[in-house]
Design a protein around this motif. Structure first.
Motif, mmCIF file in Angstrom:
data_model
loop_
_atom_site.group_PDB
_atom_site.id
_atom_site.type_symbol
_atom_site.label_atom_id
_atom_site.label_comp_id
_atom_site.label_asym_id
_atom_site.label_seq_id
_atom_site.Cartn_x
_atom_site.Cartn_y
_atom_site.Cartn_z
ATOM 1 N N UNK A 63 36.887 49.327 38.499
ATOM 2 C CA UNK A 63 37.783 48.316 39.037
ATOM 3 C C UNK A 63 39.224 48.621 38.638
ATOM 4 N N UNK A 64 40.161 48.408 39.575
ATOM 5 C CA UNK A 64 41.567 48.677 39.304
ATOM 6 C C UNK A 64 42.389 47.432 39.611
ATOM 7 N N UNK A 65 43.535 47.263 38.966
ATOM 8 C CA UNK A 65 44.430 46.183 39.386
ATOM 9 C C UNK A 65 44.748 46.322 40.871
ATOM 10 N N UNK A 66 44.665 45.215 41.591
ATOM 11 C CA UNK A 66 44.877 45.246 43.028
ATOM 12 C C UNK A 66 43.605 45.269 43.840
ATOM 13 N N UNK A 67 42.484 45.635 43.233
ATOM 14 C CA UNK A 67 41.217 45.677 43.966
ATOM 15 C C UNK A 67 40.776 44.263 44.348
ATOM 16 N N UNK A 68 40.098 44.184 45.489
ATOM 17 C CA UNK A 68 39.585 42.910 46.007
ATOM 18 C C UNK A 68 38.069 42.954 46.037
ATOM 19 N N UNK A 69 37.429 41.914 45.487
ATOM 20 C CA UNK A 69 35.975 41.784 45.524
ATOM 21 C C UNK A 69 35.604 40.510 46.271
ATOM 22 N N UNK A 70 34.435 40.484 46.911
ATOM 23 C CA UNK A 70 34.004 39.256 47.594
ATOM 24 C C UNK A 70 33.762 38.131 46.597
ATOM 25 N N UNK A 71 34.355 36.980 46.860
ATOM 26 C CA UNK A 71 34.257 35.867 45.922
ATOM 27 C C UNK A 71 32.816 35.422 45.705
ATOM 28 N N UNK A 72 31.996 35.537 46.746
ATOM 29 C CA UNK A 72 30.626 35.038 46.642
ATOM 30 C C UNK A 72 29.764 35.889 45.722
ATOM 31 N N UNK A 73 30.253 37.060 45.321
ATOM 32 C CA UNK A 73 29.398 37.961 44.548
ATOM 33 C C UNK A 73 29.961 38.325 43.184
ATOM 34 N N UNK A 74 30.963 37.580 42.726
ATOM 35 C CA UNK A 74 31.474 37.897 41.386
ATOM 36 C C UNK A 74 31.703 36.602 40.619
ATOM 37 N N UNK A 75 31.751 36.725 39.297
ATOM 38 C CA UNK A 75 31.821 35.546 38.438
ATOM 39 C C UNK A 75 33.071 34.726 38.716
ATOM 40 N N UNK A 76 34.216 35.401 38.864
ATOM 41 C CA UNK A 76 35.461 34.664 39.069
ATOM 42 C C UNK A 76 35.421 33.844 40.357
ATOM 43 N N UNK A 77 34.752 34.354 41.382
ATOM 44 C CA UNK A 77 34.688 33.631 42.648
ATOM 45 C C UNK A 77 34.037 32.274 42.511
ATOM 46 N N UNK A 78 32.995 32.190 41.695
ATOM 47 C CA UNK A 78 32.338 30.897 41.476
ATOM 48 C C UNK A 78 33.271 29.925 40.766
ATOM 49 N N UNK A 79 34.095 30.436 39.864
ATOM 50 C CA UNK A 79 35.035 29.568 39.151
ATOM 51 C C UNK A 79 36.094 29.011 40.079
ATOM 52 N N UNK A 80 36.597 29.841 40.982
ATOM 53 C CA UNK A 80 37.640 29.374 41.895
ATOM 54 C C UNK A 80 37.083 28.355 42.881
ATOM 55 N N UNK A 81 35.830 28.532 43.282
ATOM 56 C CA UNK A 81 35.215 27.562 44.185
ATOM 57 C C UNK A 81 34.915 26.257 43.464
ATOM 58 N N UNK A 82 34.653 26.338 42.156
ATOM 59 C CA UNK A 82 34.269 25.155 41.392
ATOM 60 C C UNK A 82 35.465 24.322 40.946
ATOM 61 N N UNK A 83 36.617 24.980 40.764
ATOM 62 C CA UNK A 83 37.769 24.256 40.235
ATOM 63 C C UNK A 83 38.845 24.074 41.272
ATOM 64 N N UNK A 84 39.915 23.379 40.899
ATOM 65 C CA UNK A 84 41.070 23.218 41.769
ATOM 66 C C UNK A 84 41.972 24.423 41.554
ATOM 67 N N UNK A 85 42.186 25.219 42.586
ATOM 68 C CA UNK A 85 43.135 26.317 42.459
ATOM 69 C C UNK A 85 44.325 26.034 43.359
ATOM 70 N N UNK A 86 45.504 26.316 42.844
ATOM 71 C CA UNK A 86 46.720 25.995 43.569
ATOM 72 C C UNK A 86 47.065 27.010 44.624
ATOM 73 N N UNK A 87 46.227 28.037 44.835
ATOM 74 C CA UNK A 87 46.536 29.055 45.820
ATOM 75 C C UNK A 87 45.523 28.966 46.949
ATOM 76 N N UNK A 88 45.245 30.062 47.595
ATOM 77 C CA UNK A 88 44.323 30.056 48.741
ATOM 78 C C UNK A 88 42.894 30.080 48.224
ATOM 79 N N UNK A 89 42.153 28.997 48.305
ATOM 80 C CA UNK A 89 40.810 28.958 47.734
ATOM 81 C C UNK A 89 39.851 29.865 48.481
ATOM 82 N N UNK A 90 38.872 30.345 47.751
ATOM 83 C CA UNK A 90 37.849 31.183 48.383
ATOM 84 C C UNK A 90 37.099 30.366 49.426
#
Length: 531
Positions: free
Chosen positions: A133-160
């Motif tokens: 993994x490199x800075x700038x890489x994009x992973x599908x939100x549905x398949x990584x740990x961070x994606x579940x966190x963004x879906x679960x919480x309030x994010x001030x940017x573009x939600x998954x």
């Protein structure tokens, strides 16, 4: 909100098409593409691609090698603009690096980006089983740990976003209830990760900090047990840093924008229709976000770029249309999608990859061999080299180690060390007389290294080998630290020392400045590997 000019009729076409070309170059499996191939993939006319390429090469975003095009290190400034404006690498990166040292595992910061998760920084650990993994890489939100966190919480940017599934809904509910999420080989077999959210002062999830490992070291359960307590402490420290950020950086002087505008005008006059001024101006607006923290006002962006407000706003609305900018009550905010414009590819460049094109140009000008070396213990180690075009030339290969005390690059690198470290190094060196001209006493070496540091270039005449002359200057990173040296090596009998210095030092300094500029761009948020 600040009052602005009326909305233009439509996006800036050259800017839209230019960014299309950049995306194709960034996303393709091969770093080099022929203009005809770019025309085919983008659907643009070949003449349009040629004009875009001409413009992007002249503004330092692309480089031409023969008939092919590739991203130039200067394109990293586009991604740097987002990383600087959001402030997360600067504020939170040191905490992530510290956690990586404590756990001896790789640690990342990630943010939501549309339907995916975009990585901002990685503090990696060297392993036989490396995680790529490199800075700038994009992973599908549905398949990584961070994606579940963004879906679960309030994010001030573009939600998954994306279609929900029972499995995904369970993961999101679990992450919300437990305050962390686990990736048990969902992205790739062997990769396990655990991540926790980092919230801003308003309670919104700003980013996720995660620890990644391999199943040869941890199961998902053992990584959770090992990393979660430290992860939560680190997230708390990050939230404190977000609550008390340092004062924003001051704006560049208006003369900088004036000079940049003058250069663009000169390029337009020189190249005529071959130079797409609106594309260059749009990129300037994008870069200008890097001088500001958080949302940027139109007035500030116009001032920083030296453009009329209406011109800057039209570029901003085009960038908004493409998903790179969001308009808010406080101004315009740059979004993480900007990192798709080649940042992941560029931040993986090594010092040899950055330096070699410049060495090729230098050798083409002076016809002598040129090299880049780094300090490695008491030696220098060659990391890049381009041989001269003469029949009699210096034959040294990449990876060669030579004693620092008897080389021009070594004296440059020794001279750049702090005084105490320089004295300690010179004190433990036992010089060997490689030729009758080699300096062999500590007093002689201290005098030579001090003189090198004072005059800004190293000079060695027949000390390493009879008949060999070498001239070297330092290469610096974005913080002004000397990280390498670049030299020209030649046979001493071709000219007097004075003639060699007069002819070779100016182009050598120019080359060092170009390498240093590229290092500063690529390494601003991601350290450059020495090779």
């Amino acid at each position: 909100m600040e009052q602005t000019a009326a909305t233009p009729a439509g996006p800036v076409g050259p800017l839209v098409r230019g960014l299309d070309v950049l995306r194709v170059l960034a996303a393709g499996p091969e770093p080099r593409r022929h203009p005809g191939d770019l025309a085919r993939v983008t659907g643009l006319a070949r003449s349009t691609v040629d004009r875009i390429a001409t413009t992007l090469v002249r503004v330092g975003v692309l480089r031409a090698e023969g008939r092919e095009l590739l991203l130039a290190p200067g394109a990293a400034e586009l991604g740097n603009a987002y990383l600087a404006s959001c402030g997360l690498p600067e504020l939170l990166g040191p905490h992530a690096a510290s956690l990586a040292g404590v756990l001896d595992e790789s640690v990342s910061l990630a943010v939501p980006d549309g339907d995916g998760v975009r990585f901002l920084t990685r503090s990696a650990r060297r392993r036989a089983m490396a995680i790529s993994l490199r800075p700038g890489d994009l992973l599908p939100a549905a398949r990584c740990a961070a994606g579940a966190l963004f879906a679960a919480g309030r994010d001030g940017d573009r939600p998954a976003r994306g279609p929900g599934t029972p499995a995904r809904d369970r993961r999101v509910a679990e992450a919300h209830a437990r305050g962390f999420a686990v990736d048990d080989q969902m992205i790739e077999p062997g990769l396990v990760a655990v991540a926790v959210p980092v919230r801003g002062p308003d309670g919104a999830v700003v980013c996720a900090v995660g620890v990644e490992s391999h199943t040869s070291r941890h199961s998902a359960a053992s990584l959770e047990e090992r990393a979660l307590p430290a992860l939560r402490r680190t997230a708390a420290a990050m939230e404190e840093a977000l609550a008390c950020p340092p004062a924003p950086a001051t704006h560049p002087a208006p003369l900088v924008a004036t000079a940049a505008g003058a250069r663009k005008d000169a390029l337009k006059e020189e190249l005529g229709a071959g130079f797409l001024q609106s594309l260059a101006r749009g990129l300037d607006v994008l870069r200008a976000f890097g001088s500001l923290r958080g949302p940027a006002r139109l007035t500030d962006l116009a001032r920083l770029t030296g453009q009329p407000r209406a011109t800057a706003r039209r570029s901003l609305l085009t960038l908004r249309h493409l998903g790179y900018v969001r308009e808010e009550e406080a101004g315009f905010r740059l979004l993480p999608r900007v990192l798709e414009l080649g940042y992941a590819r560029l931040c993986a460049l090594t010092l040899p990859e950055i330096a070699t094109p410049h060495l090729v140009d230098l050798v083409g000008r002076v016809r002598e061999s040129a090299s880049v070396a780094v300090l490695d213990g008491d030696d220098i180690r060659y990391v890049a080299r381009v041989a001269g075009s003469r029949i009699m030339r210096i034959d040294i290969g990449v990876g060669t180690r030579l004693p620092a005390y008897a080389t021009s690059m070594g004296r440059v690198l020794l001279g750049a060390l702090p005084a105490a470290e320089r004295a300690a190094r010179l004190g433990r060196i036992t010089p060997e007389a490689l030729t009758p001209h080699t300096l062999t006493t500590r007093e002689e070496l201290e005098k030579a290294v001090t003189a090198t540091a004072e005059r800004g270039h190293g000079w060695v005449e027949r000390e390493l080998e009879e008949g060999l002359r070498s001239l070297a200057v330092p290469v610096t990173d974005g913080a002004g630290r000397v990280v390498a040296a670049v030299n020209i090596a030649l046979l001493a009998g071709r000219a007097t020392p004075e003639e060699s210095l007069a002819v070779l030092l100016p182009p050598l300094r120019e080359t060092a400045a170009l390498i240093s500029t590229d290092l500063a761009a690529v390494g601003r948020f991601s350290p450059v590997a020495p090779g």
